[in-house]
Design a protein around this motif. Structure first.
Motif, PDB file in Angstrom:
ATOM      1  N   PRO A  89      10.505  -8.970   6.388  1.00 31.96           N
ATOM      2  CA  PRO A  89      10.223  -9.334   7.818  1.00 31.96           C
ATOM      3  C   PRO A  89       8.902  -9.802   8.277  1.00 31.96           C
ATOM      4  CG  PRO A  89      11.286  -7.158   7.307  1.00 31.96           C
ATOM      5  CD  PRO A  89      10.934  -7.570   5.888  1.00 31.96           C
ATOM      6  N   LEU A  90       8.904 -10.438   9.254  1.00 31.44           N
ATOM      7  CA  LEU A  90       7.626 -11.056   9.909  1.00 31.44           C
ATOM      8  C   LEU A  90       7.380 -10.226  11.069  1.00 31.44           C
ATOM      9  CD1 LEU A  90       8.377 -14.805   9.707  1.00 31.44           C
ATOM     10  CD2 LEU A  90       7.208 -13.393   8.252  1.00 31.44           C
ATOM     11  N   GLN A  91       8.029  -8.840  11.347  1.00 32.94           N
ATOM     12  CA  GLN A  91       7.532  -7.771  12.364  1.00 32.94           C
ATOM     13  C   GLN A  91       6.773  -6.730  11.507  1.00 32.94           C
ATOM     14  OE1 GLN A  91      11.012  -8.671  11.992  1.00 32.94           O
ATOM     15  NE2 GLN A  91      10.677 -10.423  13.164  1.00 32.94           N
ATOM     16  N   ALA A  92       5.797  -6.259  12.085  1.00 41.43           N
ATOM     17  CA  ALA A  92       5.031  -5.304  11.535  1.00 41.43           C
ATOM     18  C   ALA A  92       4.390  -4.365  12.740  1.00 41.43           C
ATOM     19  CB  ALA A  92       3.842  -6.044  10.723  1.00 41.43           C
ATOM     20  N   ILE A  93       3.893  -3.126  12.099  1.00 38.71           N
ATOM     21  CA  ILE A  93       3.229  -2.353  12.883  1.00 38.71           C
ATOM     22  C   ILE A  93       1.793  -2.140  12.163  1.00 38.71           C
ATOM     23  CG2 ILE A  93       5.219  -0.946  13.721  1.00 38.71           C
ATOM     24  CD1 ILE A  93       2.488   0.684  11.236  1.00 38.71           C
ATOM     25  N   ALA A  94       0.549  -2.024  13.153  1.00 41.03           N
ATOM     26  CA  ALA A  94      -0.418  -2.088  12.544  1.00 41.03           C
ATOM     27  C   ALA A  94      -1.593  -0.881  13.123  1.00 41.03           C
ATOM     28  CB  ALA A  94      -1.244  -3.393  12.746  1.00 41.03           C
ATOM     29  N   ARG A 113       0.763   0.503  16.675  1.00 40.62           N
ATOM     30  CA  ARG A 113       1.384   1.844  16.947  1.00 40.62           C
ATOM     31  C   ARG A 113       1.819   2.480  15.641  1.00 40.62           C
ATOM     32  NH1 ARG A 113       6.737   1.587  15.687  1.00 40.62           N
ATOM     33  NH2 ARG A 113       7.830  -0.287  15.868  1.00 40.62           N
ATOM     34  N   LYS A 114       1.957   3.575  15.696  1.00 42.05           N
ATOM     35  CA  LYS A 114       2.556   4.288  14.491  1.00 42.05           C
ATOM     36  C   LYS A 114       3.948   3.880  14.139  1.00 42.05           C
ATOM     37  CE  LYS A 114      -0.212   8.468  15.309  1.00 42.05           C
ATOM     38  NZ  LYS A 114      -0.183  10.153  15.450  1.00 42.05           N
ATOM     39  N   PRO A 115       4.419   3.816  12.969  1.00 39.51           N
ATOM     40  CA  PRO A 115       5.732   3.466  12.847  1.00 39.51           C
ATOM     41  C   PRO A 115       6.822   4.721  13.023  1.00 39.51           C
ATOM     42  CG  PRO A 115       4.560   4.408  10.682  1.00 39.51           C
ATOM     43  CD  PRO A 115       3.417   4.284  11.829  1.00 39.51           C
ATOM     44  N   GLN A 116       7.840   4.117  13.350  1.00 44.22           N
ATOM     45  CA  GLN A 116       8.907   5.144  13.772  1.00 44.22           C
ATOM     46  C   GLN A 116      10.256   5.191  12.702  1.00 44.22           C
ATOM     47  OE1 GLN A 116       9.868   3.372  17.539  1.00 44.22           O
ATOM     48  NE2 GLN A 116       8.179   4.146  18.708  1.00 44.22           N
ATOM     49  N   ASP A 117      10.087   4.508  11.520  1.00 48.57           N
ATOM     50  CA  ASP A 117      11.080   4.263  11.005  1.00 48.57           C
ATOM     51  C   ASP A 117      10.347   3.596   9.435  1.00 48.57           C
ATOM     52  OD1 ASP A 117      11.387   1.289  10.678  1.00 48.57           O
ATOM     53  OD2 ASP A 117      12.452   1.769  12.730  1.00 48.57           O
ATOM     54  N   SER A 118      11.181   3.573   8.400  1.00 50.60           N
ATOM     55  CA  SER A 118      10.484   3.062   6.982  1.00 50.60           C
ATOM     56  C   SER A 118      10.699   1.477   6.912  1.00 50.60           C
ATOM     57  CB  SER A 118      11.015   3.920   6.041  1.00 50.60           C
ATOM     58  OG  SER A 118      12.492   3.811   5.847  1.00 50.60           O
ATOM     59  N   GLY A 119      11.315   0.877   7.886  1.00 50.71           N
ATOM     60  CA  GLY A 119      11.772  -0.397   7.571  1.00 50.71           C
ATOM     61  C   GLY A 119      11.022  -1.426   8.071  1.00 50.71           C
ATOM     62  N   VAL A 120      10.009  -1.119   8.243  1.00 53.55           N
ATOM     63  CA  VAL A 120       8.753  -2.201   8.682  1.00 53.55           C
ATOM     64  C   VAL A 120       7.979  -2.419   7.763  1.00 53.55           C
ATOM     65  CG1 VAL A 120       9.432  -1.592  11.207  1.00 53.55           C
ATOM     66  CG2 VAL A 120       7.740  -0.386  10.122  1.00 53.55           C
ATOM     67  N   VAL A 121       6.951  -3.413   8.218  1.00 50.91           N
ATOM     68  CA  VAL A 121       5.781  -3.662   7.200  1.00 50.91           C
ATOM     69  C   VAL A 121       4.699  -2.824   8.036  1.00 50.91           C
ATOM     70  CG1 VAL A 121       4.156  -5.572   6.600  1.00 50.91           C
ATOM     71  CG2 VAL A 121       6.527  -5.853   6.592  1.00 50.91           C
ATOM     72  N   GLY A 141      -7.467   8.785  11.618  1.00 45.79           N
ATOM     73  CA  GLY A 141      -8.064   8.503  13.053  1.00 45.79           C
ATOM     74  C   GLY A 141      -6.861   8.331  13.928  1.00 45.79           C
ATOM     75  N   PRO A 142      -7.609   8.361  15.508  1.00 43.11           N
ATOM     76  CA  PRO A 142      -6.447   8.063  16.484  1.00 43.11           C
ATOM     77  C   PRO A 142      -6.114   6.540  16.486  1.00 43.11           C
ATOM     78  CG  PRO A 142      -8.687   9.202  17.373  1.00 43.11           C
ATOM     79  CD  PRO A 142      -8.690   8.949  15.777  1.00 43.11           C
ATOM     80  N   GLN A 143      -7.175   5.724  15.932  1.00 46.06           N
ATOM     81  CA  GLN A 143      -6.723   4.187  15.649  1.00 46.06           C
ATOM     82  C   GLN A 143      -6.473   3.869  14.366  1.00 46.06           C
ATOM     83  OE1 GLN A 143     -10.155   2.628  17.581  1.00 46.06           O
ATOM     84  NE2 GLN A 143      -8.968   2.058  19.151  1.00 46.06           N
ATOM     85  N   THR A 144      -6.552   4.786  13.261  1.00 45.00           N
ATOM     86  CA  THR A 144      -6.372   4.475  12.034  1.00 45.00           C
ATOM     87  C   THR A 144      -5.515   5.420  11.392  1.00 45.00           C
ATOM     88  OG1 THR A 144      -8.223   5.651  11.183  1.00 45.00           O
ATOM     89  CG2 THR A 144      -8.535   3.307  11.590  1.00 45.00           C
ATOM     90  N   TYR A 145      -4.103   5.480  12.043  1.00 45.38           N
ATOM     91  CA  TYR A 145      -3.142   6.500  11.629  1.00 45.38           C
ATOM     92  C   TYR A 145      -2.788   6.349  10.176  1.00 45.38           C
ATOM     93  CZ  TYR A 145      -1.887   2.923  14.885  1.00 45.38           C
ATOM     94  OH  TYR A 145      -1.590   1.647  15.821  1.00 45.38           O
ATOM     95  N   ALA A 146      -2.862   7.689   9.376  1.00 44.57           N
ATOM     96  CA  ALA A 146      -2.208   7.458   8.038  1.00 44.57           C
ATOM     97  C   ALA A 146      -0.833   6.930   7.877  1.00 44.57           C
ATOM     98  CB  ALA A 146      -2.433   8.929   7.502  1.00 44.57           C
ATOM     99  N   SER A 147       0.056   7.269   8.794  1.00 37.94           N
ATOM    100  CA  SER A 147       1.517   6.912   8.733  1.00 37.94           C
ATOM    101  C   SER A 147       1.629   5.259   8.397  1.00 37.94           C
ATOM    102  CB  SER A 147       2.271   7.436   9.826  1.00 37.94           C
ATOM    103  OG  SER A 147       1.729   6.831  11.188  1.00 37.94           O
ATOM    104  N   ALA A 148       0.615   4.449   8.898  1.00 34.00           N
ATOM    105  CA  ALA A 148       0.813   2.963   8.885  1.00 34.00           C
ATOM    106  C   ALA A 148       0.896   2.707   7.302  1.00 34.00           C
ATOM    107  CB  ALA A 148      -0.090   2.364   9.660  1.00 34.00           C
ATOM    108  N   GLY A 149       0.296   3.272   6.574  1.00 32.17           N
ATOM    109  CA  GLY A 149       0.209   3.037   5.107  1.00 32.17           C
ATOM    110  C   GLY A 149       0.879   3.769   4.230  1.00 32.17           C
ATOM    111  N   LEU A 150       1.836   4.690   4.788  1.00 32.35           N
ATOM    112  CA  LEU A 150       2.399   5.605   3.752  1.00 32.35           C
ATOM    113  C   LEU A 150       4.115   5.575   4.295  1.00 32.35           C
ATOM    114  CD1 LEU A 150       0.318   8.902   4.178  1.00 32.35           C
ATOM    115  CD2 LEU A 150       0.262   7.403   2.389  1.00 32.35           C
ATOM    116  N   LEU A 151       4.487   5.357   5.490  1.00 36.57           N
ATOM    117  CA  LEU A 151       5.822   5.243   5.820  1.00 36.57           C
ATOM    118  C   LEU A 151       6.641   3.810   5.399  1.00 36.57           C
ATOM    119  CD1 LEU A 151       6.111   7.583   9.085  1.00 36.57           C
ATOM    120  CD2 LEU A 151       6.670   8.150   6.643  1.00 36.57           C
ATOM    121  N   PRO A 152       5.835   2.719   5.925  1.00 39.45           N
ATOM    122  CA  PRO A 152       6.686   1.585   5.742  1.00 39.45           C
ATOM    123  C   PRO A 152       6.963   1.157   4.406  1.00 39.45           C
ATOM    124  CG  PRO A 152       4.904   1.095   7.242  1.00 39.45           C
ATOM    125  CD  PRO A 152       4.611   2.596   6.605  1.00 39.45           C
ATOM    126  N   GLU A 153       7.882   0.579   4.089  1.00 41.38           N
ATOM    127  CA  GLU A 153       8.570  -0.020   2.834  1.00 41.38           C
ATOM    128  C   GLU A 153       7.289  -0.962   2.324  1.00 41.38           C
ATOM    129  OE1 GLU A 153      12.203  -1.666   2.931  1.00 41.38           O
ATOM    130  OE2 GLU A 153      13.049   0.496   3.171  1.00 41.38           O
TER     131      GLU A 153
END
Length: 220
Positions: A89-94, A113-121, A141-153
């Motif tokens: 996908p060409l959609q991502a969260i960051a 934003r933080k990811p809301q599901d695991s199907g994003v980049v 951190g508030p702007q470097t949420y851990a979930s962005a690198g842990l939840l997406p596929e």
């Protein structure tokens, strides 16, 4: 959610049970620093002068894919190229710290934003990276949420070449030098998530991303 105050309260209760003040005194902090300084580190492998080359070598062993660009402005096009080549996908969260890069101009739809599901980049930077093991070091951190690198596929991480250090020891040295206190989470990411629990067969993406792609920025 910021859990710093909760952590301080828990530690304060532990210290109270030990008959100590809620917060460490300056002398206590100095004693801890002195202890670290006086105790030598164990034996370590020799590291080459070119830490970037060593990082790439080790990262590839972990099934991390690697690209190299010259400047931060080249990152969005490199991310688009990777996603297109792999039909992703060409959609991502960051992370919010990446808002200034021109993602839309490169053809990517990015939400900070933080990811809301695991199907994003997930697009992240990193605090630093370690050459010895090809590992990313991410501080939450508030702007470097851990979930962005842990939840997406798919996890795409931006690594400035200047932030590649020799090993974990240097990474913690850097944290102590640049941060007043440890963040809520320090995550060491060594390639895609994997497990061998079932019949000793390695399965990727079991507890996190199926893919980890690193974009090294030479001039950053």
């Amino acid at each position: 959610m910021d859990t710093s105050s909760a952590r301080r309260n828990i530690l304060a209760r532990i210290r109270a049970a030990q008959g100590r003040e809620p917060e460490p005194a300056a002398a206590e902090r100095e004693a801890a620093a002195d202890y670290l300084a006086r105790h030598p580190r164990g034996p370590r492998p020799e590291m080459p002068a070119d830490l970037t080359a060593r990082f790439i070598e080790e990262a590839l062993k972990l099934a991390t894919t690697v690209d190299t660009v010259q400047t931060l402005n080249d990152v969005p096009a490199a991310a688009h190229r990777y996603l297109t080549e792999h039909a992703l996908p060409l959609q991502a969260i960051a992370w919010q710290t990446l808002q200034d890069l021109r993602w839309a101009d490169a053809g990517l739809a990015v939400e900070f934003r933080k990811p809301q599901d695991s199907g994003v980049v997930g697009l992240t930077g990193c605090f630093c990276a370690t050459a010895e093991t090809g590992t990313l070091v991410l501080l939450s951190g508030p702007q470097t949420y851990a979930s962005a690198g842990l939840l997406p596929e798919t996890h795409i991480a931006i690594v400035p070449a200047s932030r590649i250090v020799a090993g974990h020891e240097e990474a913690f040295d850097l944290i102590r030098k640049e941060r007043d206190e440890l963040p809520r989470a320090v995550n060491f990411v060594s390639g895609p998530s994997r497990t061998g629990d079932i019949e000793q067969t390695i399965v990727l993406g079991a507890h996190g991303p199926y893919r980890v792609h690193v974009i090294i920025v030479k001039d950053a």
